[in-house]
Write an enzyme that holds these catalytic residues in place. Structure first.
Site, PDB file in Angstrom:
ATOM      1  N   ASP A 193     -23.130 -23.727  -1.569  1.00 54.30           N
ATOM      2  CA  ASP A 193     -21.934 -22.878  -1.532  1.00 54.30           C
ATOM      3  C   ASP A 193     -20.799 -23.696  -0.940  1.00 54.30           C
ATOM      4  OD1 ASP A 193     -20.193 -20.498  -1.403  1.00 54.30           O
ATOM      5  OD2 ASP A 193     -22.065 -19.399  -1.698  1.00 54.30           O
ATOM      6  N   HIS A 266     -17.317 -21.506  -5.904  1.00 54.19           N
ATOM      7  CA  HIS A 266     -18.097 -21.733  -4.681  1.00 54.19           C
ATOM      8  C   HIS A 266     -18.513 -23.206  -4.573  1.00 54.19           C
ATOM      9  CE1 HIS A 266     -18.324 -17.723  -3.003  1.00 54.19           C
ATOM     10  NE2 HIS A 266     -18.544 -17.234  -4.199  1.00 54.19           N
ATOM     11  N   GLU A 329     -17.422 -15.093  -8.422  1.00 51.75           N
ATOM     12  CA  GLU A 329     -16.164 -15.324  -7.710  1.00 51.75           C
ATOM     13  C   GLU A 329     -15.538 -16.688  -8.024  1.00 51.75           C
ATOM     14  OE1 GLU A 329     -16.987 -12.640  -3.787  1.00 51.75           O
ATOM     15  OE2 GLU A 329     -17.938 -14.596  -3.779  1.00 51.75           O
TER      16      GLU A 329
HETATM   17  C1  ACM Z   1     -21.958 -12.513  -4.230  1.00 53.66           C
HETATM   18  O1  ACM Z   1     -22.196 -11.684  -3.331  1.00 53.66           O
HETATM   19  N1  ACM Z   1     -20.858 -13.243  -4.205  1.00 53.66           N
HETATM   20  C2  ACM Z   1     -22.851 -12.686  -5.357  1.00 53.66           C
END
Ligand code: ACM
Ligand code: ZN
Length: 753
Positions: A193, A266, A329
């Site tokens: 991440d 991410h 995201e």
């Molecule tokens: C997430 O909670 N961004 C998958």
């Protein structure tokens, strides 16, 4: 004696026998069918465990938990083996039968997986002290039982984020063993991440030397201003041997490990190490705070070559047919600015950046298909029209999973409303800092991965569900355990036992006894079982308030005069009628001893108190537990937990509310509050208007500033009805969390004065 007992409960008998009987024993998740006999079988110290070909690993696992020897079944095996694992081809993959009678323990299953599930049930029949590694080897009396069991759902997952905080291999193994105990079968390992890349890569060493470490870490909550940092470098990663060790440990317990490499968003940690795989001229750092970032991989040939090489290196470490590629995201702003991205879109005829995301996901899916793997992605990968072979992990509600199932794709349900164990689990203000939200145990227990409105064929595409443990605010194994337990126990039962015997009070009773095993396993669980819950009584003709606990048969004592309850205060027997401003204080007592914390609820009456409310559209099913009456019951929502039963949540809709005051009433104002927590896509609305009979609406524009936004609308009219219109925030700006999607609106009590 035949009964569908979910727990077996018996007392040590004062009978001179030398094999101690285990104390109260519980089966969690509840088995499909349990028949308890009257007698006991003595499981001797040197009792032999034997197994058919193919079931050796079940024998070894039971040997590990019970400290008894094993042997393959052949003509040399003594006939008096105590535990016998054998194949029964009529049983499906994870089904098993477990019988204990005077001749010993017989376990049948169709496969090794079924036998491994049976081992965990057997483990629950043994005394808790067997969980302690150094415990003395003892003979033990096991109850006669006949259990037939199998799962409701084939995918029963738990997730762990090791990027935001990094956890040692020993803890990951403990987590997996606890998952096995609860019959989960998938460990979703969120390995990368923005805040750190956590898996060793030889071909791209800077992923580790740079990408696995951050300069410092945010202190406190992401919304706190000004932001504070700890000034301490933080990081780490798993070596390939670590990964192999974990995967093997999980495999031996019948658990599949699905790695997640979160792309194309991410990706701050990747791009801090290798900026050349991003769009041009951005200098990313491994993130030191939470939230989302605009770092995104650029879909150019060298990026795909990089990903190909990374997957080539790590896939041999994992046995699962799936790879999770994230996809959540992904902020598109760099793609909008990047000449390379825009030229690619032109060449491929892609209309917008969502279609570019589909292009990206398809390329990665093809790459992985060539390596024999299927992809799982968060529900964002459906945006832009992906309709390929992919499994959708539905987290922003169940809608993504429903859309996937309707178009013939598989889905796994992990909605924030029921499966995000980083949310608060108690309304107590002194809980450890969490990201926000409110997800109590009971709500997890009620989770059903199959939403309404799917037919049988579509439902078959819902593989199951998963609990997610994001670790922004969890910096130690103990913190993870506190958030995961007991909620993952409730989820285990929701996914394994399904809806057949669903009974929360019964579950809570078993959980109370299960705590002894958690203690033996040294699990730092949260303990809110005695906590008192209050609710406005929806059914009563006069406004009244109910008190309850998760555990059945508790003595709740309460006061309404502001004093703290004592062992002599009134015992709660029936709903408390409310006709004026009231403070209810309550405590659970066992005899003269208080066993719960103090429950306190203020109820403030007003002109609308207890009056009828009609709302259109209805609040979203995940945030509607208080019903329309929540808006006029005199009770404010929590200032921190928008998911409690006093807040009503609406996703993307404008809201029309009518309050019927029952008769012409002199009204001067209407006040309410809106929740505003943008990291969770909750925004105060644009405006609210209130209209009295025969009058023009009074409109108030709303500023989107603090976490709680209070408004007071002047009315000054004599009216029976009040019509309230709330215009929602609308679409969330692209560069923010939830960008491009409708904002949520959360509304609290409508105080009419
Ligand atoms: C997430 O909670 N961004 C998958
Ligand atoms: Zn680009």
């Amino acid at each position: 004696m035949k009964s569908f007992l979910n727990f077996l409960f018996w007392f040590s008998l004062l009978c001179g026998c030398d094999s101690p009987r285990p104390g109260p024993t519980v089966i969690i998740p509840a088995a499909t069918e349990t028949i308890v006999g009257q007698d006991f079988f003595t499981f001797e110290k040197e009792a032999l465990i034997v197994y058919d070909d193919g079931l050796k690993e079940a024998g070894l696992l039971l040997s590990l938990y019970s400290n008894r020897p094993t042997a393959t079944k052949n003509n040399l095996t003594p006939l008096d083996a105590a535990v016998d694992f054998s194949i029964d081809n009529t049983l499906s993959e994870e089904q098993y039968n477990l019988n204990i009678n005077q001749t010993g323990v017989s376990i049948t299953s169709g496969t090794l997986k079924g036998a491994l599930r049976a081992v965990q049930t057997f483990r629950l029949l043994m005394p808790e002290e067997f969980e302690t590694p150094q415990s003395e080897k003892k003979a033990v009396a096991l109850p006669y039982v006949s259990i037939s069991d199998g799962p409701a759902f084939g995918y029963r997952g738990m997730h762990l984020d090791v990027s935001r905080h990094f956890f040692p291999v020993e803890f990951v193994k403990k987590y997996i063993d606890l998952m096995a105990l609860l019959k989960f079968n998938v460990f979703h390992w969120h390995l990368t991440d923005d805040q750190g890349w956590r898996i060793e890569i030889d071909g791209f060493p800077k992923l580790n030397s740079i990408g696995s470490f951050r300069n410092e870490t945010l202190i406190g909550h992401y919304n706190d201003t000004p932001a504070k940092y700890d000034g301490t470098a933080y990081g780490g990663y798993y070596s390939k041997d670590d990964i192999r060790e974990v995967v093997e440990f999980a495999r031996a317990r019948g658990i599949e490990v699905i790695p997640e490499i979160d792309i194309p968003g991410h990706s701050s940690a990747i791009l801090a190490a290798y900026p050349e795989f991003g769009c041009k001229d951005h200098a990313d750092k491994v993130a030191t705070t939470w939230g989302i970032f605009d770092a995104i991989l650029c879909p150019k040939p060298e990026t795909f070559a990089f990903l190909d090489a990374v997957f080539e290196e790590i896939l041999p470490l994992f046995t699962s047919p799936y790879v999770h590629i994230g996809g959540d995201e992904a902020v598109k702003s760099r793609w909008q600015q990047c000449p390379n991205c825009q030229a690619l879109m032109q060449r491929k005829g892609l209309k917008n950046e969502y279609e570019l995301q589909v292009y990206f996901v398809q390329k990665v899916a093809e790459m992985l298909a060539n390596k024999g793997k299927s992809i799982i992605g968060w529900d964002e990968i459906l945006e832009g029209g992906l309709s390929d072979k992919a499994t959708i992990m539905s987290w922003r509600g169940v809608e993504g999973g429903v859309a996937a199932a309707k178009s013939g794709m598989d889905a796994i349900m992990t909605p924030t409303s029921h499966c995000y164990f980083d949310y608060y689990q108690s309304e107590k203000e002194n809980e450890p800092l969490a990201i926000g939200g409110f997800l109590p145990l009971e709500k997890v227990y009620e989770f059903n991965p199959i939403p309404e409105g799917l037919d049988e064929k579509e439902s078959a595409h819902i593989l199951g569900g998963q609990g997610n443990v994001w670790t922004e605010y969890l910096d130690s194994p103990q913190a993870v355990e506190y958030m995961a337990f007991p909620r993952m126990i409730a989820l285990a039962e929701a996914l394994w036992s399904g809806s057949k015997h669903k009974d929360f009070k019964n579950f809570a009773g078993r959980l109370e006894r299960f705590k002894k095993r958690l203690d033996a396993l040294d699990v730092n669980y949260a303990n809110h079982l005695y906590e008192i819950k209050g609710a406005f009584d929806q059914s009563a003709s006069v406004p009244s308030y109910t008190l309850s606990t998760s555990l059945e048969g508790q003595c709740i004592r309460f006061t309404t005069d502001g004093s703290n309850p004592t062992a002599h205060s009134t015992e709660y027997k029936k709903p408390i009628p409310i006709s004026q401003n009231t403070i209810i204080k309550a405590v659970v007592f066992q005899g003269n001893t208080p066993v719960s914390g103090l429950f306190e609820q203020k109820i403030l009456t007003h002109l609308g108190f207890g009056k009828t409310v009609v709302i259109s559209p209805n609040p979203h099913s995940s945030y509607s537990s208080g019903g329309a009456k929540a808006l006029t019951n005199g009770i404010d929502g929590s200032s921190k937990r928008f998911g409690d039963s006093e807040w009503l949540g609406f996703w993307g809709d404008d809201i029309s509310i009518t309050v019927d005051l029952g008769e012409e009433t002199n009204v001067t104002s209407l006040s309410t509050r809106f929740f505003n927590s943008n990291g969770q896509w909750i925004y105060a609305p644009k405006s609210i208007s209130v209209q009295a009979d025969g009058q023009k609406p009074v409109v108030l524009t709303i500023k989107n500033e603090n976490t709680l936004v209070s408004v007071q609308v002047p009315v000054h009219a004599v009216t029976r009805f009040l019509k309230i219109e709330v215009v929602g925030f609308g679409k969330i700006p692209d560069h923010l969390q939830g960008g491009g999607h409708p904002a949520w609106t959360f509304i609290d009590e409508l105080k009419i004065e």
